[in-house]
Design a protein around this motif. Sequence first.
Motif, PDB file in Angstrom:
ATOM      1  N   GLY A 106     -16.038  -2.072  -6.995  1.00  0.00           N
ATOM      2  CA  GLY A 106     -16.208  -2.753  -8.270  1.00  0.00           C
ATOM      3  C   GLY A 106     -16.301  -1.788  -9.433  1.00  0.00           C
ATOM      4  N   GLU A 107     -17.047  -0.703  -9.266  1.00  0.00           N
ATOM      5  CA  GLU A 107     -17.201   0.279 -10.347  1.00  0.00           C
ATOM      6  C   GLU A 107     -15.882   0.988 -10.646  1.00  0.00           C
ATOM      7  OE1 GLU A 107     -19.605   0.506 -12.264  1.00  0.00           O
ATOM      8  OE2 GLU A 107     -21.209  -0.524 -11.179  1.00  0.00           O
ATOM      9  N   LEU A 108     -15.135   1.351  -9.597  1.00  0.00           N
ATOM     10  CA  LEU A 108     -13.853   2.018  -9.810  1.00  0.00           C
ATOM     11  C   LEU A 108     -12.875   1.095 -10.530  1.00  0.00           C
ATOM     12  CD1 LEU A 108     -13.442   3.879  -6.389  1.00  0.00           C
ATOM     13  CD2 LEU A 108     -13.859   4.914  -8.626  1.00  0.00           C
ATOM     14  N   GLU A 109     -12.824  -0.171 -10.105  1.00  0.00           N
ATOM     15  CA  GLU A 109     -11.940  -1.119 -10.770  1.00  0.00           C
ATOM     16  C   GLU A 109     -12.395  -1.381 -12.206  1.00  0.00           C
ATOM     17  OE1 GLU A 109      -8.911  -2.723  -9.476  1.00  0.00           O
ATOM     18  OE2 GLU A 109      -9.308  -0.795  -8.535  1.00  0.00           O
ATOM     19  N   PHE A 110     -13.697  -1.351 -12.420  1.00  0.00           N
ATOM     20  CA  PHE A 110     -14.244  -1.530 -13.763  1.00  0.00           C
ATOM     21  C   PHE A 110     -13.747  -0.422 -14.688  1.00  0.00           C
ATOM     22  CE2 PHE A 110     -17.557  -0.899 -16.962  1.00  0.00           C
ATOM     23  CZ  PHE A 110     -17.762  -2.194 -17.419  1.00  0.00           C
ATOM     24  N   ILE A 111     -13.811   0.818 -14.199  1.00  0.00           N
ATOM     25  CA  ILE A 111     -13.363   1.960 -15.003  1.00  0.00           C
ATOM     26  C   ILE A 111     -11.864   1.885 -15.262  1.00  0.00           C
ATOM     27  CG2 ILE A 111     -13.100   4.472 -15.016  1.00  0.00           C
ATOM     28  CD1 ILE A 111     -15.707   4.604 -13.367  1.00  0.00           C
ATOM     29  N   PHE A 128      -6.523   8.847   0.960  1.00  0.00           N
ATOM     30  CA  PHE A 128      -7.883   9.116   1.430  1.00  0.00           C
ATOM     31  C   PHE A 128      -8.913   8.560   0.450  1.00  0.00           C
ATOM     32  CE2 PHE A 128     -11.639  11.930   1.331  1.00  0.00           C
ATOM     33  CZ  PHE A 128     -12.107  11.727   2.623  1.00  0.00           C
ATOM     34  N   LEU A 129      -8.642   8.705  -0.849  1.00  0.00           N
ATOM     35  CA  LEU A 129      -9.558   8.155  -1.854  1.00  0.00           C
ATOM     36  C   LEU A 129      -9.627   6.631  -1.771  1.00  0.00           C
ATOM     37  CD1 LEU A 129      -8.707  10.398  -4.953  1.00  0.00           C
ATOM     38  CD2 LEU A 129     -10.726  10.525  -3.465  1.00  0.00           C
ATOM     39  N   LEU A 130      -8.508   5.988  -1.437  1.00  0.00           N
ATOM     40  CA  LEU A 130      -8.523   4.541  -1.240  1.00  0.00           C
ATOM     41  C   LEU A 130      -9.455   4.159  -0.096  1.00  0.00           C
ATOM     42  CD1 LEU A 130      -4.911   3.054  -1.570  1.00  0.00           C
ATOM     43  CD2 LEU A 130      -6.820   2.896  -3.151  1.00  0.00           C
ATOM     44  N   LEU A 131      -9.362   4.886   1.005  1.00  0.00           N
ATOM     45  CA  LEU A 131     -10.227   4.593   2.146  1.00  0.00           C
ATOM     46  C   LEU A 131     -11.691   4.794   1.790  1.00  0.00           C
ATOM     47  CD1 LEU A 131      -8.238   6.147   5.130  1.00  0.00           C
ATOM     48  CD2 LEU A 131      -8.696   3.726   4.722  1.00  0.00           C
ATOM     49  N   VAL A 161      -2.512   6.872 -17.468  1.00  0.00           N
ATOM     50  CA  VAL A 161      -3.089   5.544 -17.247  1.00  0.00           C
ATOM     51  C   VAL A 161      -2.258   4.743 -16.254  1.00  0.00           C
ATOM     52  CG1 VAL A 161      -3.829   3.408 -18.353  1.00  0.00           C
ATOM     53  CG2 VAL A 161      -4.109   5.580 -19.535  1.00  0.00           C
ATOM     54  N   VAL A 162      -0.915   4.926 -16.292  1.00  0.00           N
ATOM     55  CA  VAL A 162      -0.065   4.262 -15.303  1.00  0.00           C
ATOM     56  C   VAL A 162      -0.428   4.747 -13.904  1.00  0.00           C
ATOM     57  CG1 VAL A 162       2.297   4.065 -14.445  1.00  0.00           C
ATOM     58  CG2 VAL A 162       1.839   3.792 -16.873  1.00  0.00           C
ATOM     59  N   LEU A 163      -0.781   6.017 -13.790  1.00  0.00           N
ATOM     60  CA  LEU A 163      -1.218   6.544 -12.496  1.00  0.00           C
ATOM     61  C   LEU A 163      -2.478   5.831 -12.008  1.00  0.00           C
ATOM     62  CD1 LEU A 163      -1.090   8.623 -10.199  1.00  0.00           C
ATOM     63  CD2 LEU A 163      -2.339  10.221 -11.674  1.00  0.00           C
ATOM     64  N   THR A 164      -3.449   5.673 -12.890  1.00  0.00           N
ATOM     65  CA  THR A 164      -4.664   4.958 -12.494  1.00  0.00           C
ATOM     66  C   THR A 164      -4.359   3.497 -12.183  1.00  0.00           C
ATOM     67  OG1 THR A 164      -5.287   4.311 -14.758  1.00  0.00           O
ATOM     68  CG2 THR A 164      -6.041   6.467 -13.984  1.00  0.00           C
ATOM     69  N   SER A 165      -3.376   2.920 -12.881  1.00  0.00           N
ATOM     70  CA  SER A 165      -3.005   1.527 -12.629  1.00  0.00           C
ATOM     71  C   SER A 165      -2.386   1.363 -11.251  1.00  0.00           C
ATOM     72  CB  SER A 165      -2.022   1.032 -13.694  1.00  0.00           C
ATOM     73  OG  SER A 165      -2.600   1.074 -14.977  1.00  0.00           O
ATOM     74  N   ALA A 166      -1.497   2.277 -10.890  1.00  0.00           N
ATOM     75  CA  ALA A 166      -0.853   2.209  -9.576  1.00  0.00           C
ATOM     76  C   ALA A 166      -1.878   2.397  -8.468  1.00  0.00           C
ATOM     77  CB  ALA A 166       0.248   3.265  -9.479  1.00  0.00           C
ATOM     78  N   TRP A 167      -2.789   3.361  -8.659  1.00  0.00           N
ATOM     79  CA  TRP A 167      -3.824   3.575  -7.644  1.00  0.00           C
ATOM     80  C   TRP A 167      -4.762   2.376  -7.586  1.00  0.00           C
ATOM     81  CZ3 TRP A 167      -9.124   3.826  -7.203  1.00  0.00           C
ATOM     82  CH2 TRP A 167      -9.616   4.381  -6.025  1.00  0.00           C
ATOM     83  N   SER A 168      -5.086   1.816  -8.742  1.00  0.00           N
ATOM     84  CA  SER A 168      -5.936   0.638  -8.789  1.00  0.00           C
ATOM     85  C   SER A 168      -5.289  -0.544  -8.079  1.00  0.00           C
ATOM     86  CB  SER A 168      -6.233   0.268 -10.252  1.00  0.00           C
ATOM     87  OG  SER A 168      -6.920  -0.958 -10.346  1.00  0.00           O
ATOM     88  N   ALA A 169      -3.959  -0.681  -8.217  1.00  0.00           N
ATOM     89  CA  ALA A 169      -3.246  -1.755  -7.523  1.00  0.00           C
ATOM     90  C   ALA A 169      -3.363  -1.582  -6.011  1.00  0.00           C
ATOM     91  CB  ALA A 169      -1.780  -1.773  -7.949  1.00  0.00           C
ATOM     92  N   GLY A 170      -3.262  -0.334  -5.548  1.00  0.00           N
ATOM     93  CA  GLY A 170      -3.445  -0.071  -4.125  1.00  0.00           C
ATOM     94  C   GLY A 170      -4.870  -0.353  -3.683  1.00  0.00           C
ATOM     95  N   ASN A 171      -5.826  -0.021  -4.542  1.00  0.00           N
ATOM     96  CA  ASN A 171      -7.233  -0.267  -4.240  1.00  0.00           C
ATOM     97  C   ASN A 171      -7.500  -1.769  -4.096  1.00  0.00           C
ATOM     98  OD1 ASN A 171      -9.865   0.706  -3.791  1.00  0.00           O
ATOM     99  ND2 ASN A 171     -10.438   0.430  -5.932  1.00  0.00           N
ATOM    100  N   SER A 172      -6.976  -2.559  -5.020  1.00  0.00           N
ATOM    101  CA  SER A 172      -7.142  -4.010  -4.963  1.00  0.00           C
ATOM    102  C   SER A 172      -6.431  -4.597  -3.755  1.00  0.00           C
ATOM    103  CB  SER A 172      -6.603  -4.658  -6.243  1.00  0.00           C
ATOM    104  OG  SER A 172      -7.344  -4.242  -7.366  1.00  0.00           O
ATOM    105  N   ALA A 173      -5.243  -4.055  -3.453  1.00  0.00           N
ATOM    106  CA  ALA A 173      -4.480  -4.554  -2.305  1.00  0.00           C
ATOM    107  C   ALA A 173      -5.232  -4.300  -1.000  1.00  0.00           C
ATOM    108  CB  ALA A 173      -3.103  -3.888  -2.257  1.00  0.00           C
ATOM    109  N   LEU A 232       0.804  -1.225   0.000  1.00  0.00           N
ATOM    110  CA  LEU A 232       0.000   0.000   0.000  1.00  0.00           C
ATOM    111  C   LEU A 232       0.838   1.277   0.000  1.00  0.00           C
ATOM    112  CD1 LEU A 232      -3.090  -0.750   2.271  1.00  0.00           C
ATOM    113  CD2 LEU A 232      -3.083  -0.123  -0.135  1.00  0.00           C
ATOM    114  N   PRO A 233       1.750   1.474   0.969  1.00  0.00           N
ATOM    115  CA  PRO A 233       2.531   2.720   0.931  1.00  0.00           C
ATOM    116  C   PRO A 233       3.397   2.828  -0.306  1.00  0.00           C
ATOM    117  CG  PRO A 233       3.419   1.188   2.562  1.00  0.00           C
ATOM    118  CD  PRO A 233       2.100   0.627   2.130  1.00  0.00           C
ATOM    119  N   SER A 234       3.881   1.681  -0.795  1.00  0.00           N
ATOM    120  CA  SER A 234       4.720   1.717  -1.987  1.00  0.00           C
ATOM    121  C   SER A 234       3.934   2.184  -3.205  1.00  0.00           C
ATOM    122  CB  SER A 234       5.296   0.324  -2.248  1.00  0.00           C
ATOM    123  OG  SER A 234       6.102  -0.084  -1.165  1.00  0.00           O
ATOM    124  N   GLU A 235       2.688   1.726  -3.343  1.00  0.00           N
ATOM    125  CA  GLU A 235       1.861   2.155  -4.470  1.00  0.00           C
ATOM    126  C   GLU A 235       1.523   3.638  -4.370  1.00  0.00           C
ATOM    127  OE1 GLU A 235       1.320   0.688  -7.109  1.00  0.00           O
ATOM    128  OE2 GLU A 235       1.677  -1.434  -6.699  1.00  0.00           O
TER     129      GLU A 235
END
Length: 556
Positions: A191-196, A177-180, A348-360, A148-151
């Motif tokens: 689910g919707e955020l990961e879908f996007i 904060f957005l992750l929380l 898009v890499v930014l959204t990917s990194a945030w998405s990885a944190g979201n999934s984690a 999480l902190p790394s992402e």
Amino acid sequence: MVSSVNNPAIAMAEKPPSLEKEPMADVEVGIAVTDEKDDRPGEGFGEVSDLKRGLKQRHIQMIALAGTIGTGLFLSSGKAIARGGPVGTVIAYTVVGLLVSTIVFAIAELSALVPLSGGIIRPAEYFFDPALGFAQGWNTTYATAMLLPSEMVACAVIIRYWTEQVNNAVWITILGFLLLVSNMFFVGVYGELEFICAILKILLVVGSVIMGIVVDLGGGPKGHRLGFQYWKNPGPFVQYLGISGSWGQFLGFWRVMGSAVYSFSNVENISVAAAETENPRRNIPKAAKRVFVRVLLFYITSMFVVSLVVASNDPGLSKSAGDASASPFVLAASSSGIHVVPSIINAVVLTSAWSAGNSAMLGGSRVLYGLAREGHAPKIFTRTSRFGIPYVAVLSIGLFMVLGYMTLEDSASTVFDWFQDLVSAATYVHWIIIAIVYLRFYYGCKKQNISRDELPWKSPFQPYATWVALVSFTILLLTGGYTVFLHGEWDAETFVSNYFNIPLIFALYFGYKVFRKTKMVSLEEMPIRRFIEIYQDNPEPPEEPKKGWRKLNILW
């Protein structure tokens, strides 16, 4: 025989299936089983009365479809080509992709039968040893706490591609904060955020592949046709670490295997929120069956195209910027005179990194919740909100994001390799445990004369495919940090990041066994028949046929 107090899986097996339609509490295994046929078809587990099944078919399908697409493909693939050469990289990603497909099939078969939160830790409890469920659960929690902190730091570094005026701490705070927020409300929001994010990643991959093909064929602004030029010069393989001959080429290829593992890490998480997935016995296997096509379509095709348009000796591949400037797609576009691509890829890499944190965060909190349900963590982690979210587990995992503030701005981009090794080692351990638990389950079915045709879904090529994956990933784990054993290449951080997970998992496993005096569940006592009866008594509704334009939809 070990007592049911020490082995909750055996306690479950000792309970005869109910012939009456009355609730049955299985408090020993941390779940409540019910045979009541109410308005929640296909459930049969009391756990879903606390968690809400808010992940729809399109969510789980798209999460699985884009689950392997992240910074590993967009960024670390550049260093992979620099280390292994074009042919070595394509082969490495193909081999690891096929092996991890086997692991995903195995966990999907287990999760279809036992659709509970926590991923492999629940089947490990019932089909191997409660101590293994405890060990892998806390190992996953530890890995998530590191991820999480790394992402979040990775996101901050990526944003600095556009502006360096704002301190990293600001971006870490906002994105954390957005992750929380994403994880504290309905799981459907996640689910919707990961879908996007999945849609964006897929569009970027498809667009990058098309761009790479156009550039390779001479369709760029400079009009220079590349063909297989870089496969011939500087060559198909790289002499890694300056070691000449075929040995140096093999070492480069083997080093890329670790990069490939990092890229595919967490693809098995399609099952970690099974208790919150609609019709999991149908949707999780369906997602798993698309893994092979996913690997072929996205990773192998992408790595093949990249190997055509970027030379393995391009100095840009060895950059540690941590943003789009290190992407081989960006290097190919820039060298061809296409200047708009870097910002698009960076976004898009930014959204990917945030998405990885979201999934984690989702995966880590559900594993922590699953541990608490099994009695391996304080019961406070089982508390859920009125939205059906295990909020205490989410907040506890989220607290580790503050570690991101300890990362200095100048060093944030230089720890990527070290972190990649750490995540790869944890991923090896996770996949090895999935393989071990699945094989025990498979031979338990054989011992009890249970046909796998009775299961909700059976994966193909078993048990041979899982045996191959188990042996392969064990060898890769043990040799992952081989460079530190070469003369003059010793590095303490590299050694720790590659091998720390091995003593950690053994310490957790044997420590719990000694403290709780648990024993391995025998093949005869595995509660396989019990779970099959729960499945048979709680059928899922049939899938609705696709109509109209939906028949053309190949994504979900």
